[in-house]
Motif scaffolding. Sequence first.
Motif, PDB file in Angstrom:
ATOM      1  N   LEU A 326       0.830  -1.202   0.000  1.00 16.24           N
ATOM      2  CA  LEU A 326       0.000   0.000   0.000  1.00 16.24           C
ATOM      3  C   LEU A 326       0.869   1.258   0.000  1.00 16.24           C
ATOM      4  O   LEU A 326       0.651   2.187  -0.786  1.00 16.24           O
ATOM      5  N   LYS A 327       1.875   1.257   0.886  1.00 19.68           N
ATOM      6  CA  LYS A 327       2.761   2.428   0.947  1.00 19.68           C
ATOM      7  C   LYS A 327       3.494   2.610  -0.373  1.00 19.68           C
ATOM      8  O   LYS A 327       3.595   3.726  -0.892  1.00 19.68           O
ATOM      9  N   SER A 328       4.004   1.542  -0.925  1.00 18.12           N
ATOM     10  CA  SER A 328       4.730   1.612  -2.190  1.00 18.12           C
ATOM     11  C   SER A 328       3.829   2.134  -3.306  1.00 18.12           C
ATOM     12  O   SER A 328       4.248   2.954  -4.135  1.00 18.12           O
ATOM     13  N   ALA A 329       2.568   1.687  -3.333  1.00 19.36           N
ATOM     14  CA  ALA A 329       1.638   2.108  -4.377  1.00 19.36           C
ATOM     15  C   ALA A 329       1.301   3.591  -4.257  1.00 19.36           C
ATOM     16  O   ALA A 329       1.232   4.313  -5.259  1.00 19.36           O
ATOM     17  N   ILE A 330       1.082   4.063  -3.012  1.00 20.65           N
ATOM     18  CA  ILE A 330       0.762   5.487  -2.815  1.00 20.65           C
ATOM     19  C   ILE A 330       1.933   6.369  -3.240  1.00 20.65           C
ATOM     20  O   ILE A 330       1.768   7.378  -3.932  1.00 20.65           O
ATOM     21  N   MET A 331       3.161   5.976  -2.827  1.00 16.01           N
ATOM     22  CA  MET A 331       4.335   6.760  -3.199  1.00 16.01           C
ATOM     23  C   MET A 331       4.545   6.773  -4.712  1.00 16.01           C
ATOM     24  O   MET A 331       4.871   7.809  -5.302  1.00 16.01           O
ATOM     25  N   VAL A 338       2.075  13.571  -9.407  1.00 17.25           N
ATOM     26  CA  VAL A 338       2.068  14.828  -8.644  1.00 17.25           C
ATOM     27  C   VAL A 338       3.393  15.588  -8.736  1.00 17.25           C
ATOM     28  O   VAL A 338       3.414  16.781  -9.044  1.00 17.25           O
ATOM     29  N   TYR A 339       4.507  14.905  -8.504  1.00 16.49           N
ATOM     30  CA  TYR A 339       5.783  15.618  -8.358  1.00 16.49           C
ATOM     31  C   TYR A 339       6.233  16.338  -9.619  1.00 16.49           C
ATOM     32  O   TYR A 339       7.011  17.290  -9.562  1.00 16.49           O
ATOM     33  N   HIS A 340       5.768  15.907 -10.778  1.00 20.11           N
ATOM     34  CA  HIS A 340       6.204  16.545 -12.026  1.00 20.11           C
ATOM     35  C   HIS A 340       5.740  17.999 -12.114  1.00 20.11           C
ATOM     36  O   HIS A 340       6.290  18.782 -12.895  1.00 20.11           O
ATOM     37  N   PHE A 341       4.739  18.390 -11.309  1.00 19.29           N
ATOM     38  CA  PHE A 341       4.283  19.784 -11.333  1.00 19.29           C
ATOM     39  C   PHE A 341       5.384  20.749 -10.890  1.00 19.29           C
ATOM     40  O   PHE A 341       5.364  21.923 -11.244  1.00 19.29           O
ATOM     41  N   GLU A 350      -4.537  24.698  -9.998  1.00 20.67           N
ATOM     42  CA  GLU A 350      -5.772  23.938 -10.170  1.00 20.67           C
ATOM     43  C   GLU A 350      -5.475  22.495 -10.557  1.00 20.67           C
ATOM     44  O   GLU A 350      -6.035  21.551  -9.978  1.00 20.67           O
ATOM     45  N   ALA A 351      -4.569  22.312 -11.511  1.00 20.81           N
ATOM     46  CA  ALA A 351      -4.236  20.955 -11.945  1.00 20.81           C
ATOM     47  C   ALA A 351      -3.521  20.188 -10.838  1.00 20.81           C
ATOM     48  O   ALA A 351      -3.725  18.979 -10.665  1.00 20.81           O
ATOM     49  N   PHE A 352      -2.671  20.882 -10.091  1.00 24.92           N
ATOM     50  CA  PHE A 352      -1.927  20.239  -9.005  1.00 24.92           C
ATOM     51  C   PHE A 352      -2.880  19.683  -7.948  1.00 24.92           C
ATOM     52  O   PHE A 352      -2.798  18.517  -7.550  1.00 24.92           O
ATOM     53  N   PHE A 353      -3.810  20.521  -7.471  1.00 22.50           N
ATOM     54  CA  PHE A 353      -4.714  20.070  -6.419  1.00 22.50           C
ATOM     55  C   PHE A 353      -5.665  18.992  -6.928  1.00 22.50           C
ATOM     56  O   PHE A 353      -6.054  18.093  -6.176  1.00 22.50           O
ATOM     57  N   ALA A 354      -6.026  19.061  -8.193  1.00 27.22           N
ATOM     58  CA  ALA A 354      -6.854  17.995  -8.765  1.00 27.22           C
ATOM     59  C   ALA A 354      -6.093  16.670  -8.755  1.00 27.22           C
ATOM     60  O   ALA A 354      -6.657  15.607  -8.438  1.00 27.22           O
ATOM     61  N   ALA A 355      -4.805  16.715  -9.099  1.00 27.19           N
ATOM     62  CA  ALA A 355      -3.987  15.501  -9.107  1.00 27.19           C
ATOM     63  C   ALA A 355      -3.835  14.946  -7.695  1.00 27.19           C
ATOM     64  O   ALA A 355      -3.910  13.729  -7.473  1.00 27.19           O
ATOM     65  N   VAL A 356      -3.621  15.833  -6.713  1.00 31.69           N
ATOM     66  CA  VAL A 356      -3.476  15.397  -5.321  1.00 31.69           C
ATOM     67  C   VAL A 356      -4.756  14.737  -4.835  1.00 31.69           C
ATOM     68  O   VAL A 356      -4.729  13.680  -4.181  1.00 31.69           O
ATOM     69  N   ASN A 357      -5.897  15.353  -5.134  1.00 35.04           N
ATOM     70  CA  ASN A 357      -7.176  14.770  -4.703  1.00 35.04           C
ATOM     71  C   ASN A 357      -7.401  13.409  -5.347  1.00 35.04           C
ATOM     72  O   ASN A 357      -7.919  12.473  -4.711  1.00 35.04           O
ATOM     73  N   ALA A 358      -7.003  13.277  -6.612  1.00 34.31           N
ATOM     74  CA  ALA A 358      -7.168  11.997  -7.302  1.00 34.31           C
ATOM     75  C   ALA A 358      -6.305  10.919  -6.654  1.00 34.31           C
ATOM     76  O   ALA A 358      -6.748   9.768  -6.474  1.00 34.31           O
ATOM     77  N   VAL A 359      -5.062  11.282  -6.300  1.00 38.01           N
ATOM     78  CA  VAL A 359      -4.176  10.321  -5.640  1.00 38.01           C
ATOM     79  C   VAL A 359      -4.757   9.906  -4.297  1.00 38.01           C
ATOM     80  O   VAL A 359      -4.744   8.718  -3.922  1.00 38.01           O
ATOM     81  N   THR A 364      -7.415   5.985  -0.757  1.00 41.44           N
ATOM     82  CA  THR A 364      -8.534   5.575   0.104  1.00 41.44           C
ATOM     83  C   THR A 364      -9.167   4.290  -0.405  1.00 41.44           C
ATOM     84  O   THR A 364      -9.470   3.357   0.360  1.00 41.44           O
ATOM     85  N   ALA A 365      -9.356   4.223  -1.720  1.00 39.83           N
ATOM     86  CA  ALA A 365      -9.966   3.023  -2.306  1.00 39.83           C
ATOM     87  C   ALA A 365      -9.067   1.806  -2.110  1.00 39.83           C
ATOM     88  O   ALA A 365      -9.553   0.701  -1.781  1.00 39.83           O
ATOM     89  N   MET A 366      -7.759   1.954  -2.316  1.00 41.25           N
ATOM     90  CA  MET A 366      -6.836   0.839  -2.112  1.00 41.25           C
ATOM     91  C   MET A 366      -6.829   0.401  -0.658  1.00 41.25           C
ATOM     92  O   MET A 366      -6.800  -0.803  -0.350  1.00 41.25           O
ATOM     93  N   THR A 367      -6.871   1.375   0.268  1.00 35.57           N
ATOM     94  CA  THR A 367      -6.864   1.050   1.694  1.00 35.57           C
ATOM     95  C   THR A 367      -8.125   0.280   2.081  1.00 35.57           C
ATOM     96  O   THR A 367      -8.079  -0.720   2.817  1.00 35.57           O
ATOM     97  N   ASP A 368      -9.265   0.743   1.565  1.00 35.33           N
ATOM     98  CA  ASP A 368     -10.523   0.050   1.866  1.00 35.33           C
ATOM     99  C   ASP A 368     -10.504  -1.378   1.337  1.00 35.33           C
ATOM    100  O   ASP A 368     -10.979  -2.317   1.993  1.00 35.33           O
ATOM    101  N   SER A 369      -9.941  -1.545   0.154  1.00 36.97           N
ATOM    102  CA  SER A 369      -9.896  -2.880  -0.445  1.00 36.97           C
ATOM    103  C   SER A 369      -9.022  -3.812   0.380  1.00 36.97           C
ATOM    104  O   SER A 369      -9.393  -4.965   0.649  1.00 36.97           O
ATOM    105  N   LEU A 370      -7.854  -3.311   0.803  1.00 39.42           N
ATOM    106  CA  LEU A 370      -6.965  -4.146   1.629  1.00 39.42           C
ATOM    107  C   LEU A 370      -7.555  -4.388   3.010  1.00 39.42           C
ATOM    108  O   LEU A 370      -7.378  -5.465   3.597  1.00 39.42           O
TER     109      LEU A 370
END
Length: 412
Positions: A326-331, A338-341, A350-359, A364-370
């Motif tokens: 999970l940690k590896s996937a989030i990073m 995100v970091y390319h911004f 605007e694009a940066f915060f949209a990317a952060v929210n998407a990540v 959250t979805a990966m955490t719930d699944s695990l």
Amino acid sequence: MSEFGNIDMLQLTDSALEPVDLHPQSDCEFYKGHIYGRMHFVKRLKPSKAADPIRREALRKEFLVGYKLDHPSIAKYLFYKEGTIYQEYIDGVTIAQLLASDRHALTSHASIAAFVRQLLNAVSYLHSQEILHLDIKPDNIMLTRVGHNVKLLDLGCCLTAVHDSTPGFTPGYQAPEQVRGCDCSEATDIYQVGVVVKQIIDRANNKRLSRRWSQFIAQATAAEPSGRFASASECVKELPRTNSIAGKYVASTVGMLVVGAIALWLWPKPMNTPTEPERAIATESAPPPDTLAPVATSAPPSPLPAEVKKSATPTDGDAGDAAAKLKSAIMADYEANVYHFFSGPEFNDEAFFAAVNAVRNRATAMTDSLAKAHPDRESTLRTTATQTIALCQNHCGALRIQMVNDTVSSSR
């Protein structure tokens, strides 16, 4: 009796004069000597030039023009007698001597800006008196040993409303209009100041200084007078700003505001156990536990510092393997999306915060699944996700602060 004072009473013989090493290519020779206990600077034509009526008249004209001036950055003219000018003695060195030495005072932005400001103030004063210097060069500018104050010398080539002829100019410092034989103006002196500043910056051999002064030098030395600064006083207003305490305070304040903004926008909220409807929605949208790799964009990832990657929450067993994945996937998601911004020429908020929210949504979805697959370790998995997001967002904050500081520094 001389019209310029009781000069006839002065008995300053050649034996009382001490040669001064200035302007080796000049038509004049220079000395210093005491008169009434005060050191004076003495200037007269070399013997080989003394009989030339044009040069003698130029020397006399220099004194007549300079005698009426009163400015702290212009050498004072005191007396004139038999082809000899007596001036105030200045304990210092010419800029030419300074630039030829291994160590000198004009190497920092602050010292150069102070020097150029004083020089331009002297030139502005000359222009206010309807005088063009027309021979501004390192040999004709002195810097005092005490205080490093500017003293502009040698009005031998000047033009005024009364004295409308000049013996010429110095090759290498002449403005294009002087070479063409066209009328000179205030812009001609500004051009020569620009040439002197360029020599000082080049001698400093500092790329940051060169970048900071490049625009000023380019405009001051524009080929056409109309492309230069309108006046010497305008030049002063356009000098590159010094890194003052106020400037540093602004940069620090901006950085603090950025930290606060990033913290408010990005700091992760605790991942509480979702309700049944929320769990159902998350389960529907989450990828299977064995396919946790994020959706990558076409932008190249920016590396996450190794010390961040090493700061994993200790875990054990199957849940430990799941937490590590999970940690590896989030990073990896942050690195890919995100970091390319922070590596582009401009930062798109605007694009940066949209990317952060998407990540974060994918995290959250990966955490719930695990958590569904390992219900007994749900708390560990959610803690891992929260801490990993916090680490990555702290890294984003540091990158953003660096971008702001670089922008503030480059704008000075």
